[in-house]
Design a protein around this motif. Structure first.
Motif, PDB file in Angstrom:
ATOM      1  N   ALA A  97       0.811  -1.218   0.000  1.00 55.65           N
ATOM      2  CA  ALA A  97       0.000   0.000   0.000  1.00 55.65           C
ATOM      3  C   ALA A  97       0.846   1.269   0.000  1.00 55.65           C
ATOM      4  N   HIS A  98       2.167   1.128  -0.031  1.00 55.71           N
ATOM      5  CA  HIS A  98       3.079   2.276   0.081  1.00 55.71           C
ATOM      6  C   HIS A  98       2.733   3.092   1.322  1.00 55.71           C
ATOM      7  N   ARG A  99       2.577   2.375   2.430  1.00 55.57           N
ATOM      8  CA  ARG A  99       2.201   2.999   3.694  1.00 55.57           C
ATOM      9  C   ARG A  99       3.370   2.879   4.667  1.00 55.57           C
ATOM     10  N   ASN A 100       3.742   3.988   5.290  1.00 54.97           N
ATOM     11  CA  ASN A 100       4.891   4.021   6.178  1.00 54.97           C
ATOM     12  C   ASN A 100       4.597   3.281   7.481  1.00 54.97           C
ATOM     13  N   GLU A 110       8.016   0.589   4.492  1.00 50.72           N
ATOM     14  CA  GLU A 110       6.800  -0.218   4.546  1.00 50.72           C
ATOM     15  C   GLU A 110       7.127  -1.675   4.851  1.00 50.72           C
TER      16      GLU A 110
END
Length: 267
Positions: A97-100, A110
């Motif tokens: 999700a390209h979420r940190n 990620e």
């Protein structure tokens, strides 16, 4: 530079820089054979004017393109649009999700950070299934970590999920993982500190020349170009086209399938 225009001495200096790059590529081709060039572009989710421009550029210079696509939020129409766009375009997996998930005070990541290993691997496996179903043979089981960072505990588990390759940024020597072929990008046309912006002609040419000097003895080493189509301004697009045409006078463009050993080398 004044008022957005380059001074005459700056123009002359850039002409010399481009000439030096052309000469270095020609010398390498004579000594070791043509440079093997591959091109990765990150953050694909949907068809946009910027992505259309990127694919058209790749087609015009006849260079294969590897799109690192984000599975979460993928527009189902992207696969069909790519089919109709022409050109040689492969799809790699850009995390989930390209979420940190970085812990406080750490750099963005990620594929690691505070995420539980099992949960994260479950997401990556689901993302792989999403991309394989959407893109079919165009999808290659190669992981591209968001922010070019991946923790060892995740990298070591990728072969068990069916991945065959890993691509981050910089030297490959630090990322040896059994069961994965590592092929990184080496030149990013953007800089990220303070927000995405064009790195500049002089800097990018100098970095390319330095890579050619350091890898002078390794004729088989592929050179990875990294772009981010959503963040390009006109200066970036102009440089990219000139840079590709300069390289391809003496280099051989190769697809990600060849880079990661998923097919026999062509030509």
């Amino acid at each position: 530079m004044r008022g957005g225009r380059m001074r005459r001495d700056e123009v002359d200096g850039m002409d010399e820089a481009w000439a030096a790059l052309d000469a270095a590529l020609e010398a390498r081709a004579r000594a070791k054979g043509p440079l093997r060039l591959w091109w990765r572009d990150d953050d694909a989710v949907r068809w946009t004017p910027a992505l259309a421009r990127l694919v058209a550029l790749a087609g015009s210079v006849r260079a294969p393109l590897a799109l690192a696509a984000i599975p979460a939020g993928l527009d189902p129409a992207l696969a069909a649009t790519l089919e109709g766009a022409g050109g040689e375009v492969a799809v790699l997996q850009h995390g989930f999700a390209h979420r940190n998930a970085a812990l406080r005070g750490e750099r963005a990541v990620e594929l690691g950070g505070g995420r539980d290993t099992r949960d994260l691997l479950g997401d990556l496996g689901a993302g792989r299934e999403t991309l394989a179903a959407a893109f079919g043979p165009r999808f290659l089981p190669v992981m591209v970590p968001p922010w070019n960072r991946i923790e060892a505990r995740i990298a070591e588990a990728l072969p068990g999920l069916g991945f065959r390759g890993l691509s981050a940024f910089g030297g490959e020597g630090e990322q040896r993982v059994p069961g994965l072929r590592v092929a990184n990008a080496h030149l990013d046309v953007l800089r990220w500190k303070g927000g995405a912006h064009f790195a500049g002609e002089a800097k990018l040419i100098a970095e390319t020349l330095l890579w050619l000097e350091r890898r002078a003895g390794d004729g088989a080493a592929p050179f990875g170009l990294l772009t981010h189509h959503l963040d390009h301004d006109e200066a970036t697009w102009a440089f990219l086209e000139r840079f590709l045409r300069c390289l391809l006078r003496h280099a051989r463009p190769i697809g990600a399938d060849e880079v990661f050993g998923l097919v026999a080398p062509r030509g």
